[in-house]
Design a protein around this motif. Sequence first.
Motif, short mmCIF file in Angstrom:
data_model
loop_
_atom_site.label_atom_id
_atom_site.label_comp_id
_atom_site.label_asym_id
_atom_site.label_seq_id
_atom_site.Cartn_x
_atom_site.Cartn_y
_atom_site.Cartn_z
N ILE A 334 0.86 -1.18 0.00
CA ILE A 334 0.00 0.00 0.00
C ILE A 334 0.90 1.24 0.00
O ILE A 334 1.78 1.38 0.86
CB ILE A 334 -0.93 0.02 1.23
N PHE A 335 0.66 2.10 -0.98
CA PHE A 335 1.37 3.38 -1.06
C PHE A 335 0.38 4.49 -0.72
O PHE A 335 -0.76 4.48 -1.21
CB PHE A 335 1.94 3.60 -2.46
N VAL A 336 0.82 5.45 0.08
CA VAL A 336 -0.04 6.56 0.50
C VAL A 336 0.64 7.88 0.16
O VAL A 336 1.86 8.03 0.35
CB VAL A 336 -0.33 6.49 2.02
N LYS A 337 -0.15 8.81 -0.33
CA LYS A 337 0.39 10.11 -0.74
C LYS A 337 0.82 10.92 0.47
O LYS A 337 0.10 11.03 1.46
CB LYS A 337 -0.67 10.88 -1.53
N LEU A 416 -6.55 11.08 -5.76
CA LEU A 416 -5.85 9.82 -5.52
C LEU A 416 -5.01 9.98 -4.26
O LEU A 416 -4.02 10.70 -4.24
CB LEU A 416 -4.96 9.47 -6.71
N VAL A 417 -5.42 9.30 -3.20
CA VAL A 417 -4.71 9.42 -1.92
C VAL A 417 -3.80 8.23 -1.66
O VAL A 417 -3.01 8.25 -0.71
CB VAL A 417 -5.71 9.57 -0.75
N GLY A 418 -3.92 7.21 -2.49
CA GLY A 418 -3.07 6.04 -2.29
C GLY A 418 -3.26 5.01 -3.38
O GLY A 418 -4.06 5.19 -4.31
N ILE A 450 -7.98 6.38 4.96
CA ILE A 450 -6.75 7.16 4.80
C ILE A 450 -7.05 8.65 4.93
O ILE A 450 -6.33 9.38 5.61
CB ILE A 450 -6.11 6.85 3.43
N GLU A 451 -8.12 9.08 4.28
CA GLU A 451 -8.48 10.49 4.36
C GLU A 451 -8.80 10.90 5.79
O GLU A 451 -8.39 11.96 6.26
CB GLU A 451 -9.68 10.76 3.44
N ASN A 452 -9.53 10.03 6.50
CA ASN A 452 -9.83 10.32 7.91
C ASN A 452 -8.56 10.39 8.74
O ASN A 452 -8.42 11.26 9.61
CB ASN A 452 -10.77 9.26 8.47
N ALA A 453 -7.64 9.45 8.48
CA ALA A 453 -6.39 9.44 9.23
C ALA A 453 -5.56 10.68 8.93
O ALA A 453 -4.93 11.26 9.82
CB ALA A 453 -5.59 8.18 8.90
N ARG A 454 -5.56 11.09 7.66
CA ARG A 454 -4.82 12.30 7.29
C ARG A 454 -5.41 13.53 7.95
O ARG A 454 -4.69 14.39 8.46
CB ARG A 454 -4.83 12.46 5.77
N LEU A 455 -6.73 13.61 7.96
CA LEU A 455 -7.39 14.74 8.63
C LEU A 455 -7.09 14.73 10.12
O LEU A 455 -6.87 15.79 10.73
CB LEU A 455 -8.90 14.68 8.38
N TYR A 456 -7.07 13.52 10.68
CA TYR A 456 -6.76 13.41 12.10
C TYR A 456 -5.33 13.87 12.38
O TYR A 456 -5.07 14.56 13.37
CB TYR A 456 -6.96 11.97 12.56
#
Length: 651
Positions: A334-337, A416-418, A450-456
């Motif tokens: 898994i790759f994440v931006k 695209l977040v990941g 992922i988006e929730n984790a990034r916002l967190y």
Amino acid sequence: MNWSVTTIIPLIASAIYGGIFVAVAFSAPFNRLRRIFMVYLLAMLIWSLSAFMTVSGLVHVLTWFRVMTAAPLVMMVSIFYFVQSLFAWRRKITPYIFWYGVIVIVVVLFTNAIIPNAYLNENQILIYEFSNLVVLIAGPGYALMIFSLIELIRSIRETDNHAQRNRLRYLAIGLSITIVASLVNFTPWGQYPIDIAANGLTAILIAYAILRHQLLEIRVVIRLGLLYSITTTVFGVIYYLTIYLSMDLFRIVSGGNIFWISLLIAFLTALVMTPLRNQAQTWIDRVFYRERYHAGLMLGRLSEATASLLDLEEISQMILNEVTGTLHIHYAAIFVKKNHAGMFRLMAGQNLAPLAPRELREDHPVLVWLSKRSQVLTKHEMSNLPAFRALWAEERIELDALAMDLFIPLQAKGELVGMLTIGPKKSTQPYTPDDQLTLITLGNQMAVAIENARLYEELESTFVETVIALANAIDLRDAYTSDHSEQIATLAADTAAAMNLPEKEVDAIYWGGLLHDIGKIGIPDSILQKPGKLDDDEWVVIRQHPKIGADLVAKVNKLAHISPIIEYSHERYNGSGYPYGAKEKEIPIGARIVGVVDSYSAMTDRRVYKEPLSHDDAIEELRRNSGVLFDPAVLTAFFKVIGNGKDQNQS
């Protein structure tokens, strides 16, 4: 009509073939191969249905027997065309095969040349007669079937595609059963529905090939409903027969027909049959939909877990563990931006090669392709699409090192977040459309997580900055202790780590140290900034600041857990501290640590009313009060952190 095995078997076979026919009719894409396959299914359906009509004796037996004879001959022609289309070859005799089929239908159905007579005798046994010309009609048909079977077997042996081999194997087995069983009609055993029973078995094999191995890559939307309806039909027939035979037996024994007895038998039969039918449907789920069944469970587990997790690495690793375990995959990643970095970082990997890249540029062709489409990119597509024919050497090396079969976009709010990358299955079978649909669904779930984790993380970063600013504001009120809170927090966390406390507790102690004096915000400047020593009344006020600080942070959800550290940070091991006079284990470990570090800092900080102690003198003072004012275990860890015999004056 008398219900018996000879009527039930063709009825069940008709239901199965009818269901498969409808399913294929509603599948996509609807191409020539599927149309031919539908002709085959229709012929088998008519064969089974006409057999039922023949042996039931409801209508003209001879007519339906002729239909029953013509249908398998049409099936033989359709099988030939199906195999020809499947392997994309054409024989010289191909144009004539169609006319053979037309002649068969006309001669068998509308003349007495092949079947002069057929009827049911007094025992309801089918009696029929074939003329010698049947060899001229049936011979070419069997030749076509045998030829088609040989082609299927040859292709099974030659293909390297494991999935295709499975699909063709079930077709070949079904065709073999049909050939052998239909030959029984030319023997004395032909009066029994052996060929129709074989039809039912062939229907089950074809259904299994479609559902389990995606025969012809058919995506049947109504597959589950189809199988359930077939199951219900079978049990419905059994249910009817049970009631019918029970009532027949009751009439023989009692000589009467009582309505209430009929109702009771129907009720008891329903009680027995319903759980059996439900169990059969459960078995269908587990056999025909095993991957989908487990994938559904996996998606449910991940949906529940990701809703409560906010750590990107933890989420990513958990998803990989679930995916590789459920779909039996060799390796995945898994790759994440990374925000504002222009890179996609490897967040989690499973069994990756040592040379697999740890980062990919956001302008990598694969990422660019995925960002423009919400669909899976396959390895096969990558080798054929123009967008990937001009890859840079570095990009090709990266992809070769990853060696993935599927690339799944993780998109949230159009961005695209990941990217989820999936390697081959351990079984070497290709990924089915159902697999890809599962992975797309998983990708959507993960993108949201992922988006929730990034916002967190952004929220937490803002929170941290706010807390640090608040701590600095407290320090600024005391001109003599610039950066005091940050120093306390760092030393306290290092001491906690030296004591091998859990990571979460170390983190809490850091924040407790950073905000241990936040209660001073409620202390008047006249006391807080007094240049000399405080009098007794002023000490009463100053000793309230731990309680003020604890009450303040307790109202903030993210800080409530550090409230006890602040509240007890000025307590002492022998109970001489404030505000409660707590001692030893009554004082939380975090507060004991902060108390030691704060005392060291107070000794070594310069004040207008005193000179600072040297590092060695401060250490000696702490050691002298071990077990008195300070926890010996905490002091041991603190000395490891702060060092001995080195002047480390904090100014």
